[in-house]
Design a protein around this motif. Sequence first.
Motif, PDB file in Angstrom:
ATOM      1  N   THR A 140      71.390  67.878  -4.119  1.00  0.00           N
ATOM      2  CA  THR A 140      71.595  69.323  -4.128  1.00  0.00           C
ATOM      3  C   THR A 140      71.480  69.918  -5.527  1.00  0.00           C
ATOM      4  O   THR A 140      71.632  69.227  -6.542  1.00  0.00           O
ATOM      5  CB  THR A 140      72.998  69.661  -3.589  1.00  0.00           C
ATOM      6  N   ASP A 141      71.212  71.205  -5.565  1.00  0.00           N
ATOM      7  CA  ASP A 141      71.452  71.973  -6.777  1.00  0.00           C
ATOM      8  C   ASP A 141      72.967  72.069  -6.959  1.00  0.00           C
ATOM      9  O   ASP A 141      73.710  72.288  -5.990  1.00  0.00           O
ATOM     10  CB  ASP A 141      70.892  73.398  -6.649  1.00  0.00           C
ATOM     11  N   ASP A 142      73.426  71.931  -8.172  1.00  0.00           N
ATOM     12  CA  ASP A 142      74.861  72.033  -8.456  1.00  0.00           C
ATOM     13  C   ASP A 142      75.088  73.112  -9.500  1.00  0.00           C
ATOM     14  O   ASP A 142      74.449  73.102 -10.565  1.00  0.00           O
ATOM     15  CB  ASP A 142      75.411  70.696  -8.939  1.00  0.00           C
ATOM     16  N   ALA A 155      56.453  74.176  -3.828  1.00  0.00           N
ATOM     17  CA  ALA A 155      56.899  75.208  -4.760  1.00  0.00           C
ATOM     18  C   ALA A 155      58.415  75.347  -4.774  1.00  0.00           C
ATOM     19  O   ALA A 155      58.992  75.857  -5.757  1.00  0.00           O
ATOM     20  CB  ALA A 155      56.253  76.541  -4.404  1.00  0.00           C
ATOM     21  N   ASP A 156      59.060  74.942  -3.675  1.00  0.00           N
ATOM     22  CA  ASP A 156      60.509  75.124  -3.573  1.00  0.00           C
ATOM     23  C   ASP A 156      61.310  73.904  -4.019  1.00  0.00           C
ATOM     24  O   ASP A 156      62.525  74.002  -4.212  1.00  0.00           O
ATOM     25  CB  ASP A 156      60.898  75.442  -2.119  1.00  0.00           C
ATOM     26  N   ARG A 157      60.653  72.759  -4.169  1.00  0.00           N
ATOM     27  CA  ARG A 157      61.401  71.531  -4.446  1.00  0.00           C
ATOM     28  C   ARG A 157      62.239  71.651  -5.714  1.00  0.00           C
ATOM     29  O   ARG A 157      63.386  71.237  -5.742  1.00  0.00           O
ATOM     30  CB  ARG A 157      60.452  70.331  -4.541  1.00  0.00           C
ATOM     31  N   ARG A 158      61.652  72.205  -6.757  1.00  0.00           N
ATOM     32  CA  ARG A 158      62.378  72.312  -8.035  1.00  0.00           C
ATOM     33  C   ARG A 158      62.793  73.750  -8.349  1.00  0.00           C
ATOM     34  O   ARG A 158      63.187  74.038  -9.474  1.00  0.00           O
ATOM     35  CB  ARG A 158      61.526  71.741  -9.166  1.00  0.00           C
ATOM     36  N   THR A 209      72.582  72.472 -12.508  1.00  0.00           N
ATOM     37  CA  THR A 209      71.617  71.385 -12.379  1.00  0.00           C
ATOM     38  C   THR A 209      70.733  71.695 -11.184  1.00  0.00           C
ATOM     39  O   THR A 209      71.245  71.840 -10.061  1.00  0.00           O
ATOM     40  CB  THR A 209      72.315  70.029 -12.162  1.00  0.00           C
ATOM     41  N   THR A 210      69.446  71.825 -11.422  1.00  0.00           N
ATOM     42  CA  THR A 210      68.504  72.114 -10.339  1.00  0.00           C
ATOM     43  C   THR A 210      67.791  70.826  -9.967  1.00  0.00           C
ATOM     44  O   THR A 210      67.102  70.231 -10.799  1.00  0.00           O
ATOM     45  CB  THR A 210      67.490  73.190 -10.758  1.00  0.00           C
ATOM     46  N   ALA A 211      67.978  70.391  -8.732  1.00  0.00           N
ATOM     47  CA  ALA A 211      67.488  69.087  -8.299  1.00  0.00           C
ATOM     48  C   ALA A 211      66.086  69.179  -7.714  1.00  0.00           C
ATOM     49  O   ALA A 211      65.584  70.263  -7.390  1.00  0.00           O
ATOM     50  CB  ALA A 211      68.444  68.500  -7.257  1.00  0.00           C
ATOM     51  N   ASP A 212      65.472  68.016  -7.561  1.00  0.00           N
ATOM     52  CA  ASP A 212      64.229  67.892  -6.799  1.00  0.00           C
ATOM     53  C   ASP A 212      64.628  67.655  -5.354  1.00  0.00           C
ATOM     54  O   ASP A 212      65.015  66.567  -4.964  1.00  0.00           O
ATOM     55  CB  ASP A 212      63.410  66.716  -7.340  1.00  0.00           C
ATOM     56  N   LYS A 213      64.520  68.732  -4.540  1.00  0.00           N
ATOM     57  CA  LYS A 213      65.031  68.686  -3.161  1.00  0.00           C
ATOM     58  C   LYS A 213      63.879  68.319  -2.224  1.00  0.00           C
ATOM     59  O   LYS A 213      63.063  69.168  -1.859  1.00  0.00           O
ATOM     60  CB  LYS A 213      65.647  70.050  -2.806  1.00  0.00           C
ATOM     61  N   ALA A 214      63.804  67.065  -1.840  1.00  0.00           N
ATOM     62  CA  ALA A 214      62.646  66.560  -1.112  1.00  0.00           C
ATOM     63  C   ALA A 214      62.649  66.962   0.355  1.00  0.00           C
ATOM     64  O   ALA A 214      61.588  67.172   0.944  1.00  0.00           O
ATOM     65  CB  ALA A 214      62.580  65.037  -1.229  1.00  0.00           C
ATOM     66  N   VAL A 215      63.846  67.041   0.989  1.00  0.00           N
ATOM     67  CA  VAL A 215      63.900  67.311   2.430  1.00  0.00           C
ATOM     68  C   VAL A 215      64.875  68.435   2.716  1.00  0.00           C
ATOM     69  O   VAL A 215      65.726  68.776   1.883  1.00  0.00           O
ATOM     70  CB  VAL A 215      64.320  66.057   3.222  1.00  0.00           C
TER      71      VAL A 215
END
Length: 887
Positions: free
Chosen positions: A212-214, A249-252, A226-232
């Motif tokens: 997750t983004d935290d 485009a939304d993953r990061r 912290t912006t995560a690489d959200k794969a799913v």
Amino acid sequence: MRYVREFSEIGRGDVDVAGGKGANLGELTRAGFPVPPGFVLGTDAYRVFVDTSGIGSRVLDLATTRDEQAIRALFTGVDVPAAMAEEVRGAYRGIGGGPVAVRSSATAEDLEGASFAGQQDTYLDVRGDDALLAAVRDCWASLWTARAMAYRERQGIAPADVALAVVVQQMVVADAAGVMFTANPTTGRRDETAVSAAWGLGESVVSGAVTTDDVVVSRGAVTARTTADKAVMTVPTGEDTVERPVAGADRRRAVLTDAEAVALAALGARIQDHYGAPQDIEWARAADGFAIVQARPVTALPEPETAPPTDWTVAKGGLYARASIVEQLPDPLTPLFAQLIDPAVTRSLIALMREYLGTDVLADDDIGLPTVNGYAYYRYSRSAMWRVSARTPAALRMLGGRGENGAQARWRDRAHPAYVAAVQAWRGRDLGALSTAELLDGVVALLDAGAVYYTSVQTIIPIAASSEVLLTRFYETFVRRAGDPPAATLLLGFDSEPIRAERSLHDLGTWARGYDTLAATLLSAPADDLLEPSAPPAGVGADVWRDWCTRFRGHLDTYGHTVYNLDFVHAVPADDPAPLVDALRFHLRGEGADPVERQQRSARRRDDLTATVRARLDPARRAVFDRLLRWAQSAAPLREDALADVGLAWPQLRRLLHEIGDRLVAAGAVDVRDDVFWLLREEILGPPQDRSAVVAGRKELWRGRRRATPPGLLPQGTSWDLMERFMPTATTEQTGPVIRGVGASAGQVTAPARVLAGPADFGRMQPGDVLVASITTPAWTSLFAMAAAVVTDVGGPLSHSSIVAREYGIPAVLGTAVATRRITDGERLLVDGDAGTVTLLDAPDAPEDGVTEPGRSPAWPGLAIGGAAVAAVTAAVVALRRRRNRR
């Protein structure tokens, strides 16, 4: 009977009817928070279902074996009663009849004492009457999953005492969702809101399927992100939910803007204010804003703490080392102790050096014991290093001599009697008749006496260290053959104060085992109840009880001053015997070896090795060996005797400080007597005022600092770094599955870790555990009888941990710096005292064969004692580096 209630009909007091989750959603709805509409099928419905279907008794029988599948089959094999089903269908139509979330709501979940998060099942995107009724049955069955039954057992909740309501709630068409804690669950900070966010439904966040983004929000602003690489992401399908890849485009891309995170935190703050306690909240974001789909109290919230320090910059012109007395101060110092110990140690150390090095060698500001980020360091000025180094050889010759100025005579004839007299002067005094200023003067006087004594002990430690090092080198170079035991065997089996204390405790346990009722009482009663001779427990004779109290009090009077940590905020056995009682129970159960027999075996091994060595040496080498052996064998036990009495003043110190603390409580300045340790001298003596906020802030700062690993040497990146090999702890962080330290007692063992923060944890130690601690002082000796091995953050081959571990024949790896921070309780460890390594066997990248590179190799650990010896070697190292640079 009515089975269904809308959210607007229930509140937080309806847990018995709606379960914890349902009651909270009803409370939030009635308070006007943005909660999607829904209803609760009450706990009465569950009870009627299991009673009318006849499965209730069979469920309880199967629960004893945790047969989850058989229980689920019972629930799914029975229809919901017709009247109940019709009421559910009507309520479903009342909230629109579209997709809903169906969640369990047990009577023992989402409460302040235990959240039960994730223990029962949730079903999302449920559509239609039949699917809804099937989901209701599945929710009821999930009360009996293996994980839910195990959780309730750990919480002490009987199977027959729980029932399950079912929450049915309109699904939020969410493009993002997540979890929000209105107090930071990592640091415990109550002024920080921690938000986790991901794309899609919140299921992927709750289940941990997505990183997750935290975001951390404090005082209306984002303070960390912290912006995560959200794969799913989890999305509805019309029949269920599935995980799908997030668009590139939304993953990061951040899920929440700063403004949205602040607005969400403000909503969380309102919910917290409504409940009067920090909340764990599940949220979703739809086109019309944020919705709250669940809220429950935060459980197990840690005490608040600041961020650990990262800046270890120190003033120019000084050299800082964590050695000597600092080995017994592994944690940040409490404010009052820090304020008083610096001048006490400075005065005593300057006096000692002037006595042995000359009155002109040190100025008053050349040495001190300041703190850096709360941690104590010896500080020497660079110029003092040069002056001290020139005169150290002569001083060491004087200390090693046999005259009245020799270290042993100075300690035995002057330092120890003076310390005993200083402490005795305060015993039995009427503290109530003294002013607070007089009490504080007494604290300063006793601490000064303790510092003078410890400084005198420092003159013994280098003598003992040097004698052992020289004996070991002679043995390894000229004597030892393949298969011979290590040189340390020659120093085992002697009596010392820690060994006598353990023998006293063992004898006390052996005596108490002779009285069955007394033994049973001692094994179960609270420690505070074991020292009152006028109130014998039921079944224990008055004479036996008085005898016990007299014996135990005698042990405390003799050995109860040993310190776990030199900071006087920590209790000693004399004023808190509970940790000692935990160790006594080990002997009371007959689980410990007889210390007399163990000591006799060690002495026989020592004498056999001595005879073997002397027989194989020629006369010249035998004479050298005999001289080195006599020196080492006379010095080694003396070191332990001297160190054991360092805390002689601590029971009186704490008695005086508690009297001051009681007065501060009565004046409304602090909440509890122990808060006195968190104030400064001028605050104690100043006008009475409420200082509870000051105390709370200092405790918060202390807890944050305690998470740091202080460098052993400062400043970093200078010639001073060459001294690292002489230090009692590594000076850098360690990563990976192998932790390296100093092998201080030989052998290998594989066993579970028991990480002990202090004496309050002694009761958790089990026979066969690896004892993992910041340090061990003589007060920890009672645990060595239980330990399979010892691992510490601080210490070297001549520290207390090493000496006692060798006496007990268990491996020891010391001076790792990070053991207590890297090792988790119960983790399997391979402790290799020969290589100086600790392998974390449960780590995914642990070596399969356990073979590792060796740990740190101590060159001359006797130098890691602070004072003149460290100064001399440091100056020599710096000079060597300068000469090399000139070339």
